[in-house]
Write an enzyme that holds these catalytic residues in place. Structure first.
Site, PDB file in Angstrom:
ATOM      1  N   ASP A  14      37.390  16.326  63.086  1.00  0.00           N
ATOM      2  CA  ASP A  14      35.670  16.769  63.003  1.00  0.00           C
ATOM      3  C   ASP A  14      35.679  17.284  61.442  1.00  0.00           C
ATOM      4  O   ASP A  14      36.725  17.568  61.070  1.00  0.00           O
ATOM      5  CB  ASP A  14      35.484  17.691  63.866  1.00  0.00           C
ATOM      6  CG  ASP A  14      34.204  18.363  63.533  1.00  0.00           C
ATOM      7  OD1 ASP A  14      33.089  17.621  63.202  1.00  0.00           O
ATOM      8  OD2 ASP A  14      33.912  19.627  63.395  1.00  0.00           O
ATOM      9  N   ASP A  16      32.857  19.200  59.734  1.00  0.00           N
ATOM     10  CA  ASP A  16      32.143  20.386  59.454  1.00  0.00           C
ATOM     11  C   ASP A  16      32.563  21.666  60.220  1.00  0.00           C
ATOM     12  O   ASP A  16      32.526  21.504  61.457  1.00  0.00           O
ATOM     13  CB  ASP A  16      30.678  20.361  59.483  1.00  0.00           C
ATOM     14  CG  ASP A  16      29.904  19.601  58.571  1.00  0.00           C
ATOM     15  OD1 ASP A  16      29.423  19.916  57.521  1.00  0.00           O
ATOM     16  OD2 ASP A  16      30.039  18.422  58.774  1.00  0.00           O
ATOM     17  N   GLU A 365      41.349  44.522  55.758  1.00  0.00           N
ATOM     18  CA  GLU A 365      41.999  46.065  55.472  1.00  0.00           C
ATOM     19  C   GLU A 365      43.427  46.120  55.764  1.00  0.00           C
ATOM     20  O   GLU A 365      44.189  45.775  56.576  1.00  0.00           O
ATOM     21  CB  GLU A 365      41.514  46.711  56.733  1.00  0.00           C
ATOM     22  CG  GLU A 365      41.030  46.158  58.115  1.00  0.00           C
ATOM     23  CD  GLU A 365      40.579  46.907  59.055  1.00  0.00           C
ATOM     24  OE1 GLU A 365      40.842  48.097  59.101  1.00  0.00           O
ATOM     25  OE2 GLU A 365      39.896  46.493  59.984  1.00  0.00           O
TER      26      GLU A 365
HETATM   27  N1  RBF Z   1      42.866  44.636  65.526  1.00  0.00           N
HETATM   28  C1  RBF Z   1      42.841  43.525  66.656  1.00  0.00           C
HETATM   29  O1  RBF Z   1      41.640  43.681  67.232  1.00  0.00           O
HETATM   30  N2  RBF Z   1      43.795  42.720  66.686  1.00  0.00           N
HETATM   31  C2  RBF Z   1      44.485  42.551  65.915  1.00  0.00           C
HETATM   32  O2  RBF Z   1      45.394  41.634  66.412  1.00  0.00           O
HETATM   33  C3  RBF Z   1      44.974  43.533  64.922  1.00  0.00           C
HETATM   34  N3  RBF Z   1      46.166  43.436  64.221  1.00  0.00           N
HETATM   35  C4  RBF Z   1      46.138  44.226  63.211  1.00  0.00           C
HETATM   36  C5  RBF Z   1      47.454  44.102  62.358  1.00  0.00           C
HETATM   37  C6  RBF Z   1      47.596  44.959  61.402  1.00  0.00           C
HETATM   38  C7  RBF Z   1      48.668  44.858  60.553  1.00  0.00           C
HETATM   39  C8  RBF Z   1      46.491  45.940  61.012  1.00  0.00           C
HETATM   40  C9  RBF Z   1      46.703  46.925  59.820  1.00  0.00           C
HETATM   41  C10 RBF Z   1      45.667  46.137  61.717  1.00  0.00           C
HETATM   42  C11 RBF Z   1      45.353  45.267  62.994  1.00  0.00           C
HETATM   43  N4  RBF Z   1      44.253  45.403  63.886  1.00  0.00           N
HETATM   44  C12 RBF Z   1      43.938  44.502  64.679  1.00  0.00           C
HETATM   45  C13 RBF Z   1      43.099  45.976  63.064  1.00  0.00           C
HETATM   46  C14 RBF Z   1      42.725  47.249  63.548  1.00  0.00           C
HETATM   47  O3  RBF Z   1      41.725  46.888  64.833  1.00  0.00           O
HETATM   48  C15 RBF Z   1      41.970  47.712  62.274  1.00  0.00           C
HETATM   49  O4  RBF Z   1      42.519  48.370  61.661  1.00  0.00           O
HETATM   50  C16 RBF Z   1      40.769  48.831  63.070  1.00  0.00           C
HETATM   51  O5  RBF Z   1      39.563  48.117  63.015  1.00  0.00           O
HETATM   52  C17 RBF Z   1      40.520  50.156  62.092  1.00  0.00           C
HETATM   53  O6  RBF Z   1      39.393  49.817  61.482  1.00  0.00           O
HETATM   54 MG    MG Z   2      40.406  51.280  57.533  1.00  0.00          MG
END
Ligand code: RBF
Ligand code: MG
Ligand code: ADP
Length: 436
Positions: A14, A16, A365
């Site tokens: 696909d 788009d 982040e």
């Molecule tokens: N949040 C998720 O919901 N799923 C993930 O797989 C996930 N993996 C992350 C991996 C790393 C290395 C970091 C730094 C953060 C991860 N978080 C993940 C994000 C986490 O939810 C996030 O830092 C929060 O939203 C804090 O604001």
């Molecule tokens: Mg943060």
């Protein structure tokens, strides 16, 4: 060794939302036009747009007008209005992360490919103007105007298979919409869903997807009997002995240290992005014990869209707080060095919607992998990132502990990768030192 799902010989793609990143532009432009036609809430318009995703432009316009009960304008007039606005902006559309890699790979291995797009041929030419001829490298093309019925009907995939000269049952279709998956299954092909609607994965299962993956980076062609990608790189990751059983990885023990082998996908070229550190949801350090320095996504939309949602590693350059910066790195932890007033540190980062927290907005982040002690307030400071490799897709987790454990494992993978010769040199990037 995993058993393949099926053995296919041909790939139908696909366009788009699968190969090119048109969905956000179309949503923006079409929503704005729709909002002028009535007093709709943003969520009602968004739902309507999601409902028609994958349809041909004319079919989609008609269906959205029905859903929103717009009667003061004809389908053709509304389509003409949105088309004119879109034609002026197709040049902004870039390829989906991993699309170029996939097309190059299939081409090199002589796998025959078809494009099966709802877009009519006349629109397609305009859409592809800024794309340097990769469409010509596909074996065959089938466009929306060539078939009687658009997706979710099977016509376009039947035509694509016919042009490839094969039975659809020997084809795998890559699709980003539930309607496209439905059409592929109705044609008798296998269907891999790569959702563009990130908050409703169930819709893809209901449509009959044989597999759902989060981005093209996670496509495992060996599962389909096709020549596998060979560009992932193994990283020996040092883990705490308690962490070795995490997901059935191959554990190696040497010198009483436990290692697991994880593979990462190098990004070439590296993706550079940066900006001032902004406030996030405030839960990185509080809820997870993992502080993440959030960047404002709006000014770096293009760069962040070049990366699929997921977890990455690379190097960070953080500009110092001039006031309390004496230029010495007394911590001397061997990984981070201070160059003038820029701190270079390894980082592991998350980009996307964080399924565990079900965020509605995308975040970028990074967690800088060193202890900043009292200098750990980055808000407002300039942060630059060189993203060198992809680790894994975003995932949801059964518990906060499982998420935190996984993030620490990601950090171990990042440290392991960044110690390798091929990634270590990335810290010398002049961009990180604010020299470019
Ligand atoms: N949040 C998720 O919901 N799923 C993930 O797989 C996930 N993996 C992350 C991996 C790393 C290395 C970091 C730094 C953060 C991860 N978080 C993940 C994000 C986490 O939810 C996030 O830092 C929060 O939203 C804090 O604001
Ligand atoms: Mg943060
Ligand atoms: P927010 O939700 O505002 O991003 P977090 O709880 O995620 O807040 O914490 C992130 C903040 O913590 C960063 O903006 C920075 O000021 C600080 N911080 C301290 N050490 C680190 C680190 N090693 N990596 C990232 N941020 C750090």
């Amino acid at each position: 060794m995993t058993t393949p799902f099926a053995k296919v010989t041909h790939v139908i793609l696909d366009l788009d939302g699968t190969l090119i990143n048109t969905e956000q532009l179309v949503d923006e432009v079409v929503s704005a036009v729709l909002h002028k036609r009535g007093d709709f809430t943003a969520s009602r318009v968004r739902k309507a747009m999601e409902h028609v995703r994958g349809m041909r432009p004319g079919d989609g316009t008609r269906a959205v007008m029905d859903l929103l009960e717009i009667t003061d304008v004809s389908v053709d007039a509304l389509l003409a209005e949105t088309s004119a606005l879109l034609d002026a902006r197709w040049g902004e559309v870039s390829m989906m992360p991993g699309a170029r890699r996939l097309l190059d790979h299939l081409h090199v291995h002589g796998v025959k490919t078809a494009l099966a797009t709802s877009t009519p041929a006349a629109f397609l030419a305009k859409k592809m103007l800024s794309h340097d001829g990769w469409v010509e490298r596909l074996s065959v093309v089938a466009t929306g105007d060539e078939v009687e019925n658009g997706k979710p009907n099977p016509d376009i995939f039947l035509l694509a298979a016919e042009r490839l000269g094969v039975d659809p049952r020997t084809c795998v279709v890559l699709e980003d919409t539930p309607l496209g998956v439905k059409a592929a299954k109705a044609a008798g092909a296998f269907a891999i869903a790569i959702p563009s609607i990130h908050d409703d994965f169930a819709a893809y299962e209901d449509a009959g997807a044989d597999q759902t993956i989060r981005s093209l980076y996670d496509l495992d062609l060996s599962l389909w009997g096709l020549p596998p990608f060979r560009d992932r790189v193994d990283v020996a990751v040092r883990v705490a002995p308690s962490n070795t059983k995490a997901d059935g990885n191959d554990v190696r023990v040497s010198d009483n240290k436990a290692f697991v082998v994880e593979s990462v996908l190098p990004l070439s070229p590296a993706v550079r992005l940066g900006g001032p550190v902004v406030r996030g949801f405030g839960r990185g350090s509080k809820t997870l014990g993992v502080p993440t320095a959030n960047l404002d996504v709006a000014p770096i939309k293009k760069e962040s869209d070049a990366l699929a949602p997921g977890i990455y590693f690379g190097w960070a350059g953080l500009r110092g707080n001039d006031a309390n910066d004496d230029g010495n790195d007394s911590r001397n932890d061997g990984e981070a060095r201070k160059i003038e007033n820029v701190i270079i540190a390894p980082m592991v980062m998350s980009i996307g919607w964080n399924p565990f927290f079900d965020n509605a907005t995308k975040t970028v982040e990074p967690w800088l992998l060193r202890d900043f002690g009292k200098d750990g307030d980055f808000y407002g400071r300039e942060l630059r990132l060189a993203v060198l490799g992809y680790v894994r897709p975003e995932a949801d987790f059964a518990s906060l502990e499982a998420l935190v454990e996984r993030i620490h494992r990601d950090a171990d993978v990042a440290r392991g990768a960044l110690a390798m010769e091929r990634f270590e040199g990335g810290k010398e990037d002049p961009y990180l030192k604010f020299c470019t």
